[in-house]
Design a protein around this motif. Structure first.
Motif, short mmCIF file in Angstrom:
data_model
loop_
_atom_site.label_atom_id
_atom_site.label_comp_id
_atom_site.label_asym_id
_atom_site.label_seq_id
_atom_site.Cartn_x
_atom_site.Cartn_y
_atom_site.Cartn_z
N ILE A 139 0.81 -1.08 -0.12
CA ILE A 139 0.34 0.02 0.05
C ILE A 139 0.89 1.39 0.01
O ILE A 139 2.05 1.07 -0.10
CB ILE A 139 -0.97 0.02 1.23
N ILE A 159 -3.42 6.05 2.96
CA ILE A 159 -4.15 5.23 1.94
C ILE A 159 -5.59 5.64 1.94
O ILE A 159 -6.21 5.61 1.04
CB ILE A 159 -4.03 3.68 2.02
N HIS A 204 -11.22 -1.19 0.80
CA HIS A 204 -9.69 -1.37 0.27
C HIS A 204 -9.38 -2.88 0.03
O HIS A 204 -8.39 -3.42 0.04
CB HIS A 204 -8.76 -1.24 1.53
#
Length: 457
Positions: A4, A8, A16
């Motif tokens: 990642i 994020i 996600h």
């Protein structure tokens, strides 16, 4: 391994799960009893956290997976302690075309000698924890990052002059005696060999050939071997080689000696950077012991968990650029405290610019929308009586306030923000603290957004 980027949650606002599905046998993590985990900085803050959720519809016999990930200002490599899942976090400004060269940013930042006072907390390594196997294509730059810090600190030591001290020296002298005669060595080396004119003596000498300088000299020889691994990155290799050549030139009078590590504590404040050099040198030798140099020739290699504080690195870079623009002593003050308040920078320049500057490692500012919290904090610094006294100006004058933010970020990556505080329009001449684009607040008086460009490869 979970791959990642920093923050994020700001740039990928949806579920996600699409990032988690890349992991081998990802569904098995949802069947474990532990679905929430984090890697902690301290009791209140995390490097990264993850939360898995499994919603099973019994009627349709259908499972619905979801995943939420939160990451901070840190990049690095580590492992979730409960799940046992490895995670690799890269800079949020990385794209397929552009990679943030944070080693080069460090090298440029450390051209400013005062930045050596602010290196604590920049890099956290966990050599004692289990090392993590990672694909070399991800290029975690822990080793060159360590080397860049080490060489920059050693360069500063050489520039100031290596520390001299008294040290013991053993020598087989001819036709003379100095200091203490080592009887045992004298018998073995001279008496039994009928060398009656020689005497093995131990005496003290004053100079630079001390144990700590021998240790640094030994680490420099190990660094030379590491640099060959980065020959494909010609600019990085050239920059590090130039630093190494400068450093080794200062140690030509230091004797070679082999070390595994060194315990050392320098108490003289003038030579305080020796402590940092020894700390970094021990870490470089630890990497050498794990034979990373050979493993880089394979598809995968082992690396210790580590974290780099990108917001701190950004501050160091901004400080260096401000010092370039305002080089005289006292024009730029970095993290000076006033009644428990600690603005990033205070400008009190010879050209008449007096201002408060805040470095924000938030590329979302490219869209012109800092948060209300950030704006209030910066405005609050400009109301402190102690800062008015520091700058020597009347209290009826409004102190200008500047946000400095990184410019490099593609438009589609920008965080969505619904407030409009800053505009490109302005009828008054704005005093720039740096040479890049600047914008003026449409709500706050004398508050500005100043762009700065970082280093990419």
């Amino acid at each position: 391994m979970l791959k990642i980027s920093e923050h994020i949650e700001f740039y990928e606002r949806k579920d996600h799960l699409f990032l988690f599905e890349v992991i081998n046998e990802w569904e098995s993590y949802f069947n474990q009893p532990i679905l929430d985990d984090c890697i902690a900085i301290d009791e209140e803050n995390n490097y990264v956290s993850i939360s898995l959720n499994l919603d099973q519809n019994q009627q349709e016999i259908q499972k619905k997976y979801s995943c939420n990930i939160n990451s901070s200002y840190y990049i690095g490599l580590d492992r979730f302690p409960k799940m046992g899942l490895s995670v690799y976090i890269e800079p949020k400004m990385n794209t397929k075309e552009i990679k943030l060269d944070y080693v080069k940013i460090l090298l440029e930042s450390l051209q400013e000698p005062k930045n050596f006072d602010h290196l604590d907390g920049l890099l956290t390594t966990k050599f004692d924890e289990e090392w993590i196997e990672i694909e070399n294509t991800l290029q975690p730059l822990l080793t060159p990052f360590l080397i860049a810090q080490f060489l920059s600190v050693v360069k500063d030591l050489v520039r100031k002059g290596l520390r001299k001290s008294y040290y013991d020296k053993v020598e087989n002298l001819n036709s003379r005696i100095r200091g203490k005669v080592l009887v045992g060595e004298q018998i073995k080396k001279n008496i039994l060999k009928n060398q009656i004119t020689k005497t093995v003596c131990k005496y003290q000498e004053f100079g630079i050939d001390t144990e700590v300088n021998q240790f640094i000299n030994y680490v420099l020889t190990k660094v030379l071997g590491h640099l060959e691994l980065y020959s494909k990155n010609s600019e990085l290799h050239r920059n590090l080689t130039e630093l190494l050549n400068y450093c080794t030139g200062g140690f030509y009078q230091v004797s070679p000696k082999i070390f595994r590590n060194l315990k050392y504590q320098e108490k003289n404040p003038f030579y305080k950077n020796y402590n940092k050099a020894v700390q970094l040198g021990n870490q470089i030798l630890a990497l050498t012991d794990h034979n990373i140099a050979k493993s880089l020739d394979t598809d995968k290699s082992l690396h210790p968990p580590f974290w780099i504080d990108m917001s701190k690195l950004f501050e160091l870079y901004v400080f260096k650029k401000l010092r370039e623009r305002f080089p005289y002593e006292g024009e730029v003050k970095y993290h000076q405290k006033y009644n428990r308040h600690e603005p990033d920078f205070i400008l009190n320049t010879n050209c008449g610019l007096k201002a408060i500057v805040d470095a924000k490692y938030k590329p979302r500012y490219k869209s012109g929308n800092p948060s209300m919290e950030d704006a209030r904090q910066l405005a609050g610094y400009t109301r402190l009586n102690s800062i008015y006294k520091e700058l020597g100006i009347s209290k009826d004058i409004i102190i200008p306030a500047y946000f400095i933010y990184p410019a490099e970020l593609s438009t589609e990556q920008l965080e969505t923000n619904y407030s409009e505080y800053f505009t490109n329009e302005g009828s008054v001449e704005v005093a720039q603290v740096l040479d890049w684009k600047i914008r003026t607040s449409s709500i706050y008086n004398k508050m500005y957004l100043q762009e700065i460009r970082l280093v990419n490869n």
